[in-house]
Design an enzyme around this catalytic site. Structure first.
Site, PDB file in Angstrom:
ATOM      1  N   LYS A 283     -35.442  22.360 -47.213  1.00  0.00           N
ATOM      2  CA  LYS A 283     -35.816  21.491 -48.324  1.00  0.00           C
ATOM      3  C   LYS A 283     -37.099  20.736 -47.988  1.00  0.00           C
ATOM      4  O   LYS A 283     -37.549  20.706 -46.850  1.00  0.00           O
ATOM      5  CB  LYS A 283     -34.688  20.495 -48.621  1.00  0.00           C
ATOM      6  CG  LYS A 283     -33.373  21.137 -49.055  1.00  0.00           C
ATOM      7  CD  LYS A 283     -32.313  20.074 -49.300  1.00  0.00           C
ATOM      8  CE  LYS A 283     -30.987  20.693 -49.709  1.00  0.00           C
ATOM      9  NZ  LYS A 283     -29.944  19.660 -49.901  1.00  0.00           N
ATOM     10  N   HIS A 284     -37.653  20.104 -49.023  1.00  0.00           N
ATOM     11  CA  HIS A 284     -38.820  19.257 -48.803  1.00  0.00           C
ATOM     12  C   HIS A 284     -38.401  18.016 -48.014  1.00  0.00           C
ATOM     13  O   HIS A 284     -37.297  17.494 -48.186  1.00  0.00           O
ATOM     14  CB  HIS A 284     -39.451  18.851 -50.130  1.00  0.00           C
ATOM     15  CG  HIS A 284     -39.984  20.007 -50.921  1.00  0.00           C
ATOM     16  ND1 HIS A 284     -40.926  20.877 -50.421  1.00  0.00           N
ATOM     17  CD2 HIS A 284     -39.715  20.440 -52.178  1.00  0.00           C
ATOM     18  CE1 HIS A 284     -41.213  21.797 -51.323  1.00  0.00           C
ATOM     19  NE2 HIS A 284     -40.494  21.554 -52.389  1.00  0.00           N
ATOM     20  N   GLU A 285     -39.307  17.551 -47.157  1.00  0.00           N
ATOM     21  CA  GLU A 285     -39.014  16.396 -46.328  1.00  0.00           C
ATOM     22  C   GLU A 285     -38.774  15.155 -47.185  1.00  0.00           C
ATOM     23  O   GLU A 285     -39.368  14.982 -48.248  1.00  0.00           O
ATOM     24  CB  GLU A 285     -40.172  16.135 -45.367  1.00  0.00           C
ATOM     25  CG  GLU A 285     -40.286  17.151 -44.242  1.00  0.00           C
ATOM     26  CD  GLU A 285     -39.232  16.958 -43.173  1.00  0.00           C
ATOM     27  OE1 GLU A 285     -38.514  15.941 -43.224  1.00  0.00           O
ATOM     28  OE2 GLU A 285     -39.133  17.820 -42.284  1.00  0.00           O
ATOM     29  N   SER A 286     -37.894  14.269 -46.658  1.00  0.00           N
ATOM     30  CA  SER A 286     -37.629  13.016 -47.368  1.00  0.00           C
ATOM     31  C   SER A 286     -38.884  12.159 -47.473  1.00  0.00           C
ATOM     32  O   SER A 286     -39.134  11.526 -48.496  1.00  0.00           O
ATOM     33  CB  SER A 286     -36.525  12.235 -46.650  1.00  0.00           C
ATOM     34  OG  SER A 286     -35.322  12.960 -46.666  1.00  0.00           O
TER      35      SER A 286
END
Length: 653
Positions: A291-294
């Site tokens: 997933k995309h980083e927080s």
């Protein structure tokens, strides 16, 4: 990235049969088949078939794996969760708090209260659910004396059952011990399974190509093909064709269609980036690392880089054909407008339920950013692009850097744009926020700036576009518990997307100026990758969170651009060498989605919730089943792009 649509179909060439010269036609057909077999890339169809076979293999195996692991408790635990029972022998209440290692400079968050034991031999117990994605630090505080009792750092496994025993050794010494009651599952096993299936299919593919290359096998295929072709032609002369034979009369696929004189490495690179993007957008098996980083952190998003390379090559070809620059500029404007409008429709799917509502219309988006970057970079290149690149003397001192010096006005413009980004990011006053703030807000930075998500970038978007017209659920909302809307495709970050597109344009200039000089092209790719890597190391201090400008996709920070461009130059060097120089690899199957990138991207967004890209799962809390579904969906788009390629359907805007 979001959606677009429009098809261009090439003309299909069909053969005609006549009643004269049957033997000549058969000989011609046999010769044609020999030519087709001699084309090195005609085995690409097998690579695409392998992708389809992979999808069929992984789905049932992954489903079986997800339903058979011994610790599956879908009614109690969900995906990426673990169960923790805190057993306290203390007489006072204990407050349990948690902190994720992935949350930079965050505050401890309360997990729950464990009541004190009723008697010394009767410990109290309370159950909690914890995230198993990242290592956690548990903090236990006594509510009676308001002090920390102990801290425990542990990485809990998915579906695992754990106990935390809190024992009072002395009046001032408390012992906290974690005990495993139920073994967790290895949630990465489905990835290993998928990798093994890919590896086996690749081995079979290579072995099949080697077998097909043997003279005895090729002669056998030629003889069988000639016999079937003769019977088909005779049947077509004497009566209706034999359907059984006709269905097998063309065992070799037709020659590859498509635009000529293209670098396959560019389409392969574009297709690889697109396939990764589609897989991640579909969920990536619901693994956190896909997933995309927080907030801070990198992701492999280099599609915009290769777009810049394509701009350079396409505009140069048009100028060499004599197309006026004004006409090309109008085409650039029209294409940018199309991309922007399609992006608006893609990220606002409520249009299917009625007219678009302006009150909640999201304006920024991936295609919108692509449109802006394309417009700026293509316009800059049109101002200075030269039509002839072969008339510069090679004995001048600037010949080795001609791909830079000839376009110095565009470099000056890009440097000015980057200066604007730096000034706005680090000097613009933001109400109630520190100047130059690059953090996520929320509980980050020890909760001092909860409403400062994105600093100047978020402030400009909210001021210029309005709070209701930007992304409402940023990736920082879960981990950092932010409450402010923030758009990762916002206005300020689009400046750096122009810079990354321009670096891709520079790769195209290298290819144009040193055409067919493979060593010089690859050496310049390597030099650019090295320079950008050094810049990234300086900006980030070789760390994730402690640099001057951290790598951050949400902000599209300068270090994010230099880091991704460094990787892009190096990957392009490798693919260029293997595909276009040595021809060890045809680029399949990634070459095909790279030839139809806009159609595949828009299609995967529009049809995301339709079969076969998504279906009702038997266990929605299984990484294995999600991974199988996402792999199947991605593989189907690769197969669709291959079929479109064979039919000469290319969507251009």
């Amino acid at each position: 990235m979001r959606r677009e649509k429009r098809n261009k179909k090439g003309n299909r060439k069909g053969g005609s049969e006549s009643g004269v010269g049957l033997r000549n036609e058969v000989e011609a057909a046999t010769a044609t088949e020999r030519e087709k077999m001699a084309v090195p890339g005609d085995g690409d169809m097998s690579a695409v078939v392998l992708v389809g076979v992979l999808a069929l293999c992984v789905a049932p195996l992954a489903a079986q794996l997800s339903s058979s692991h011994p610790h599956q408790r879908s009614t109690v635990l969900k995906m990426d969760e673990a169960s923790l029972t805190v057993n306290s022998e203390l007489q006072s209440d204990v407050l349990v708090s948690w902190l994720s290692d992935h949350c930079f400079q965050c505050l401890f968050q309360p997990l729950g209260l464990v009541p004190g034991g009723k008697s010394p031999g009767m410990p109290s117990a309370k159950n909690f659910l914890l995230s198993s994605q990242h290592p956690l630090t548990l903090q236990l505080n006594s509510t009676k004396i308001n002090q920390e009792l102990c801290r425990v750092h542990y990485h809990f496994g998915e579906y695992g059952n754990y106990s935390l025993w809190v024992k009072n050794l002395t009046e001032s010494n408390v012992n906290c011990t974690v005990v495993i009651d139920g073994e967790p599952v290895n949630s990465c096993l489905p990835i290993l399974l998928a990798f093994l299936v890919y590896a086996v299919l690749c081995i079979l593919f290579v072995a099949g190509r080697a077998i097909m290359g043997l003279d005895i096998v090729r002669n056998l295929i030629f003889s069988l093909g000639s016999t079937m072709e003769m019977e088909r032609l005779i049947n077509s002369e004497l009566g209706s064709p034999n359907r059984t034979i006709d269905s097998y009369s063309n065992p070799v696929p037709p020659p590859r269609p498509g635009p000529g004189n293209r670098l396959r490495s560019l389409d392969t690179f574009r297709g690889l980036s697109l396939v990764i993007m589609v897989f991640v957008n579909y969920g990536g098996g619901r693994y956190w690392f896909f997933k995309h980083e927080s907030w801070n952190g990198k992701s492999f998003t280099v599609f915009i880089f290769i777009m810049g390379t394509s701009i350079s090559l396409a505009l140069n070809a048009s100028l060499r054909r004599g197309t006026p620059r004004c006409r090309l500029l109008l085409k650039v404007l029209w294409r940018s407008l199309q991309l922007f409008l399609i992006g608006i429709l893609v990220i606002n799917p409520s249009y299917c339920q009625g007219p678009l509502s302006w009150n909640a219309l999201r304006i920024p988006g991936v295609l919108q950013r692509l449109a802006f970057s394309y417009l700026v970079v293509a316009s800059l290149d049109l101002m200075v692009a030269t039509t002839r690149l072969d008339h510069f003397p090679i004995d001048t001192w600037w010949y080795l850097v001609q791909d830079l010096l000839l376009y110095w006005p565009t470099w000056l413009c890009v440097i000015m744009l980057e200066t604007i980004w730096l000034c706005l990011t680090f000097l613009l006053p933001v109400p109630d926020c520190p100047t130059g703030y690059l953090g996520p807000g929320g509980i980050g930075d020890f909760g001092q700036y909860p409403n400062c998500t994105g600093g100047a970038a978020g402030y400009i978007d909210r001021w210029l576009l309005g709070t209701n017209h930007i992304y409402q659920n940023p990736s920082s909302r879960v981990l950092y518990q932010t409450r402010m809307p923030y758009d990762p495709e916002g206005v300020l970050g689009s400046i750096n997307s122009v810079v990354m597109t321009f670096l891709g344009l520079q790769a195209g200039k290298i290819i144009l100026h040193y055409k067919d000089q493979h060593a010089k092209i690859m050496s310049r790719f390597a030099i650019w990758g090295f320079i950008l890597g050094i810049i990234s190391a300086i900006l980030t201090k070789c760390s994730k969170d402690h640099g001057f400008i951290p790598v951050n996709k949400n902000l599209w920070s300068l270090s994010y651009v230099t880091t991704l461009s460094c990787f892009a130059f190096m990957f392009l060097l490798i693919i260029y060498y293997t595909v276009d120089v040595k021809r060890w690899w045809s680029g399949a199957p990634f070459f095909y989605p790279g030839m139809n990138s806009i159609l595949v991207y828009v299609g995967h967004e529009v049809f995301e919730d339709y079969f076969p890209f998504r279906w009702r799962m038997s266990n929605s809390q299984s990484h294995a089943e999600h991974l199988a579904q996402n792999l199947v969906a991605t593989s189907v788009w690769v197969l669709i792009s291959y079929l479109l390629y064979r039919k000469k359907i290319f969507w251009k805007i």
